[in-house]
Design a protein around this motif. Sequence first.
Motif, PDB file in Angstrom:
ATOM      1  N   GLU A  36       0.811  -0.961   0.138  1.00 27.23           N
ATOM      2  CA  GLU A  36      -0.010   0.045   0.051  1.00 27.23           C
ATOM      3  C   GLU A  36       0.858   1.242  -0.040  1.00 27.23           C
ATOM      4  O   GLU A  36       1.887   1.263   0.686  1.00 27.23           O
ATOM      5  CB  GLU A  36      -0.984   0.094   1.179  1.00 27.23           C
ATOM      6  N   ASN A  38       0.615   5.708  -0.879  1.00 27.04           N
ATOM      7  CA  ASN A  38      -0.099   7.016  -1.320  1.00 27.04           C
ATOM      8  C   ASN A  38       0.400   7.672  -2.567  1.00 27.04           C
ATOM      9  O   ASN A  38       1.744   7.541  -2.988  1.00 27.04           O
ATOM     10  CB  ASN A  38       0.081   8.156  -0.284  1.00 27.04           C
ATOM     11  N   ASN A  41      -3.250  13.078  -5.916  1.00 32.16           N
ATOM     12  CA  ASN A  41      -4.490  13.167  -6.302  1.00 32.16           C
ATOM     13  C   ASN A  41      -4.473  14.614  -7.079  1.00 32.16           C
ATOM     14  O   ASN A  41      -4.669  15.723  -6.256  1.00 32.16           O
ATOM     15  CB  ASN A  41      -5.731  13.008  -5.706  1.00 32.16           C
ATOM     16  N   ASP A  46      -4.252  16.515  -3.277  1.00 27.32           N
ATOM     17  CA  ASP A  46      -3.787  15.987  -2.141  1.00 27.32           C
ATOM     18  C   ASP A  46      -3.232  14.498  -2.222  1.00 27.32           C
ATOM     19  O   ASP A  46      -3.590  13.977  -3.030  1.00 27.32           O
ATOM     20  CB  ASP A  46      -4.862  16.052  -0.926  1.00 27.32           C
ATOM     21  N   LYS A  47      -2.586  13.878  -1.503  1.00 23.62           N
ATOM     22  CA  LYS A  47      -2.338  12.553  -1.456  1.00 23.62           C
ATOM     23  C   LYS A  47      -3.274  11.544  -1.066  1.00 23.62           C
ATOM     24  O   LYS A  47      -3.796  11.817   0.129  1.00 23.62           O
ATOM     25  CB  LYS A  47      -0.822  12.228  -0.768  1.00 23.62           C
ATOM     26  N   VAL A  48      -3.541  10.588  -1.829  1.00 24.68           N
ATOM     27  CA  VAL A  48      -4.790   9.522  -1.188  1.00 24.68           C
ATOM     28  C   VAL A  48      -4.067   7.965  -1.474  1.00 24.68           C
ATOM     29  O   VAL A  48      -3.144   8.027  -1.969  1.00 24.68           O
ATOM     30  CB  VAL A  48      -5.887   9.664  -2.089  1.00 24.68           C
ATOM     31  N   PRO A  49      -4.716   7.155  -0.688  1.00 21.78           N
ATOM     32  CA  PRO A  49      -4.268   5.805  -0.916  1.00 21.78           C
ATOM     33  C   PRO A  49      -4.700   5.309  -2.377  1.00 21.78           C
ATOM     34  O   PRO A  49      -5.413   5.743  -3.010  1.00 21.78           O
ATOM     35  CB  PRO A  49      -5.161   4.890   0.150  1.00 21.78           C
TER      36      PRO A  49
END
Length: 216
Positions: A36, A38, A41, A46-49
Amino acid sequence: SSSAGLLRQRDPIARGAAAVAATGRRGVTMTASPVEFNIFNTLARDKVPFKPMAADGKTVKMYTCGPTVYDFAHIGNFRAFLTYDLVKRWLVYCGYDVDHVCNLTDVDDKIITRMKRDNVGLKELTDKYATFFFEDLDSLNIVPARCYPRATDHIPEIVEMIDGLVEKGNAYEKDGSYYFDVASFPTYGKLARLDFDNMQDGAGEGGGGTDPEAFS
């Protein structure tokens, strides 16, 4: 080159990619289960999974824009292809099964102009420079995509898609060419955060058939 060959011998991802190209398999898994991480986006800023859209949670479908094969690709072109390669290698290293498709544009105005200049046929011209492109990819030790579909192999589908956009009011024709009507897409420009108030309608090459009020 010999140096590129040595790199491929030392690089397990590249060796696996050669097997992929030869057998048609989609990827080389480097870890037992996906890692997993990040990712940025662009829309959310912002950073997202990172989450693959595939149901298995492991297959990543990757589509990248390939070259227009009317001349040699230059160093600026290969900056993009090396970026794709870096992203793919990272995904593979993290345990994802990457299904990569990269198109070849083998018909457009530049190609037609070059055909007239060199007095050669479409296939002769585009096959020549497609071959040089693949040789350069190999020299740079870039992991090949699963397939490289050519535009000329999908003309009926392209025509059908454009006709569908016109019927829905999302595209229009001008001087023999078709353009996407940005006014028909309410969220157009949101991803890049375009400032329509300071943009001049029709300033670039293209249709210029959109009502300026649509940008307000």
